[in-house]
Design a protein around this motif. Structure first.
Motif, PDB file in Angstrom:
ATOM      1  N   SER A 221     -33.575 -16.312 -49.338  1.00 16.50           N
ATOM      2  CA  SER A 221     -34.421 -16.854 -48.269  1.00 16.50           C
ATOM      3  C   SER A 221     -33.877 -18.151 -47.691  1.00 16.50           C
ATOM      4  O   SER A 221     -34.165 -18.499 -46.549  1.00 16.50           O
ATOM      5  N   PHE A 222     -33.101 -18.881 -48.494  1.00 11.62           N
ATOM      6  CA  PHE A 222     -32.615 -20.198 -48.099  1.00 11.62           C
ATOM      7  C   PHE A 222     -31.114 -20.185 -47.834  1.00 11.62           C
ATOM      8  O   PHE A 222     -30.357 -19.450 -48.470  1.00 11.62           O
ATOM      9  N   GLY A 223     -30.701 -21.018 -46.904  1.00 12.91           N
ATOM     10  CA  GLY A 223     -29.291 -21.313 -46.689  1.00 12.91           C
ATOM     11  C   GLY A 223     -29.138 -22.817 -46.630  1.00 12.91           C
ATOM     12  O   GLY A 223     -30.118 -23.561 -46.574  1.00 12.91           O
ATOM     13  N   TYR A 224     -27.908 -23.298 -46.653  1.00 12.40           N
ATOM     14  CA  TYR A 224     -27.697 -24.740 -46.549  1.00 12.40           C
ATOM     15  C   TYR A 224     -26.330 -25.010 -45.935  1.00 12.40           C
ATOM     16  O   TYR A 224     -25.429 -24.176 -45.985  1.00 12.40           O
ATOM     17  N   LEU A 225     -26.202 -26.182 -45.338  1.00 11.77           N
ATOM     18  CA  LEU A 225     -24.955 -26.624 -44.751  1.00 11.77           C
ATOM     19  C   LEU A 225     -24.432 -27.834 -45.518  1.00 11.77           C
ATOM     20  O   LEU A 225     -25.210 -28.590 -46.111  1.00 11.77           O
ATOM     21  N   ASP A 226     -23.134 -28.011 -45.493  1.00 11.71           N
ATOM     22  CA  ASP A 226     -22.519 -29.177 -46.127  1.00 11.71           C
ATOM     23  C   ASP A 226     -23.096 -30.453 -45.516  1.00 11.71           C
ATOM     24  O   ASP A 226     -23.384 -30.523 -44.324  1.00 11.71           O
TER      25      ASP A 226
ATOM     26  N   ILE B  15     -20.027 -22.954 -39.906  1.00 13.56           N
ATOM     27  CA  ILE B  15     -21.440 -22.577 -39.898  1.00 13.56           C
ATOM     28  C   ILE B  15     -21.599 -21.074 -39.677  1.00 13.56           C
ATOM     29  O   ILE B  15     -22.481 -20.443 -40.265  1.00 13.56           O
ATOM     30  N   GLN B  16     -20.763 -20.488 -38.834  1.00 12.36           N
ATOM     31  CA  GLN B  16     -20.839 -19.044 -38.616  1.00 12.36           C
ATOM     32  C   GLN B  16     -20.699 -18.274 -39.923  1.00 12.36           C
ATOM     33  O   GLN B  16     -21.344 -17.239 -40.122  1.00 12.36           O
TER      34      GLN B  16
ATOM     35  N   ILE C 140     -26.660 -18.247 -40.915  1.00 12.87           N
ATOM     36  CA  ILE C 140     -27.967 -18.891 -41.053  1.00 12.87           C
ATOM     37  C   ILE C 140     -29.085 -18.110 -40.377  1.00 12.87           C
ATOM     38  O   ILE C 140     -30.262 -18.291 -40.715  1.00 12.87           O
ATOM     39  N   PHE C 141     -28.750 -17.228 -39.445  1.00 16.88           N
ATOM     40  CA  PHE C 141     -29.799 -16.476 -38.757  1.00 16.88           C
ATOM     41  C   PHE C 141     -30.308 -15.298 -39.588  1.00 16.88           C
ATOM     42  O   PHE C 141     -31.090 -14.490 -39.100  1.00 16.88           O
ATOM     43  N   THR C 142     -29.866 -15.230 -40.833  1.00 24.51           N
ATOM     44  CA  THR C 142     -30.410 -14.231 -41.760  1.00 24.51           C
ATOM     45  C   THR C 142     -31.355 -14.892 -42.774  1.00 24.51           C
ATOM     46  O   THR C 142     -31.863 -14.221 -43.669  1.00 24.51           O
TER      47      THR C 142
ATOM     48  N   ILE D 159     -25.008 -24.037 -32.230  1.00 27.40           N
ATOM     49  CA  ILE D 159     -25.032 -22.960 -33.226  1.00 27.40           C
ATOM     50  C   ILE D 159     -25.429 -21.643 -32.558  1.00 27.40           C
ATOM     51  O   ILE D 159     -24.803 -20.600 -32.788  1.00 27.40           O
ATOM     52  N   PHE D 160     -26.474 -21.678 -31.738  1.00 22.81           N
ATOM     53  CA  PHE D 160     -26.901 -20.468 -31.028  1.00 22.81           C
ATOM     54  C   PHE D 160     -25.772 -19.931 -30.150  1.00 22.81           C
ATOM     55  O   PHE D 160     -25.507 -18.725 -30.111  1.00 22.81           O
TER      56      PHE D 160
END
Length: 297
Positions: free
Chosen positions: A121-126, A146-147, A151-153, A213-214
């Motif tokens: 359910s979670f993601g994270y970025l550096d 980021i791609q 993150i859109f999942t 990002i989008f």
């Protein structure tokens, strides 16, 4: 300013703190606690320092073992355990600001403790990607990294931020849904333990970051629709000194990971994110426990 080196046996010792001191924020952190040769070279280059032949020989020859936390393939991460001395400069003393390397060590420990369901359910970025995106030379690279995070999942994406020597954390909520969704509308939550510095000062950079990002993902949403994504800034517990922000952000993240609702809705906001969310004693206990756990690993 000093730069120490010893080329004997192909080992070099360079004072990274001294190197960092004159490099603009966002670039100087390439070296701090990221001591692979590429990051060290980048720091020297950022200072416009001409390398001698011996410098090149030293950089080419040494084998550094400190952890590398970046997600591009400069080298494999070290398996070396973080020493008690290293960790002592992080959370547990509660008397120093966290640098990005130590922050990532503690964050990764939190992440490893999550269940597989939570990780789905979670993601994270550096923690440096947001600040690096603000540098023109890094924008495209950051978007590429980021791609890979997809993150859109994810229902939630944690984005630690360190700018102007201050830590805060942005949480992207419901970005796996359409902006037109009636049940789970995308929104952003910014948690900052120093509200008297006006956290909304980051809004312009945040919206540029999200729009990029989008665009990088090939999404068709318009700039106008993206500007309508709410940026929520709840009134959360505030730090007691000017060096606790990193500790607070780690605890914000820990508690949000534990308590995030199944479906984040504006109707339930701010949920648990209130001024009395936790006490100073709770924070201190968390920091000591996290330190002990990291030393034991």
């Amino acid at each position: 300013m000093t730069r120490k080196k010893n080329i004997t046996k192909q080992v070099v010792v360079i004072d990274l703190d001294d190197l960092d001191s004159s490099v603009p924020e966002g670039k100087h952190q390439l070296s701090r606690h990221r001591t692979c040769w590429q990051h060290l070279s980048a720091t020297l280059h950022a200072r416009k320092r001409r390398l001698t032949k011996k410098d090149h020989e030293a950089i080419d020859g040494f084998k550094l073992t400190a952890q590398c936390f970046l997600d591009f393939p400069c080298r494999e991460r070290s398996t070396r355990k973080i020493s008690r001395k290293d960790v002592g400069h992080g959370v547990t003393k509660l008397n120093k600001k966290l640098d990005s390397g130590i922050f990532e060590s503690y964050f990764e420990l939190l992440w490893r403790g999550l269940s597989e369901e939570k990780k789905n359910s979670f993601g994270y970025l550096d923690c440096l990607w947001f600040s690096w995106y603000r540098e023109a030379s890094y924008k495209s690279k950051v978007m590429t990294w980021i791609q890979n995070k997809q993150i859109f999942t994810k229902k939630y994406v944690v984005v630690p931020i360190v700018i102007w020597h201050h830590w805060s954390v942005l949480i992207l909520c419901n970005f796996d849904e359409s902006l037109e969704s009636e049940t789970r509308k995308p929104c952003m939550v910014l948690l900052d333990s120093l509200e008297n510095t006006d956290p909304k000062r980051l809004e312009r950079d945040i919206r540029k970051f999200v729009s990029a990002i989008f665009k990088a993902e090939g999404r068709t949403e318009t700039e106008k629709s993206l500007r309508k994504i709410p940026l929520l800034i709840p009134k959360v517990p505030q730090q007691r000194s000017d060096w606790e922000c990193g500790n607070f952000v780690l605890y914000f993240i820990k508690l949000f990971l534990d308590g995030a609702p199944e479906n984040f809705s504006m109707e339930g906001y701010p949920y648990f994110m209130e001024r009395n969310w936790f006490s100073p004693e709770d924070l201190d206990s968390f920091c000591k426990g996290l330190h002990s756990e990291l030393v034991a690993t």
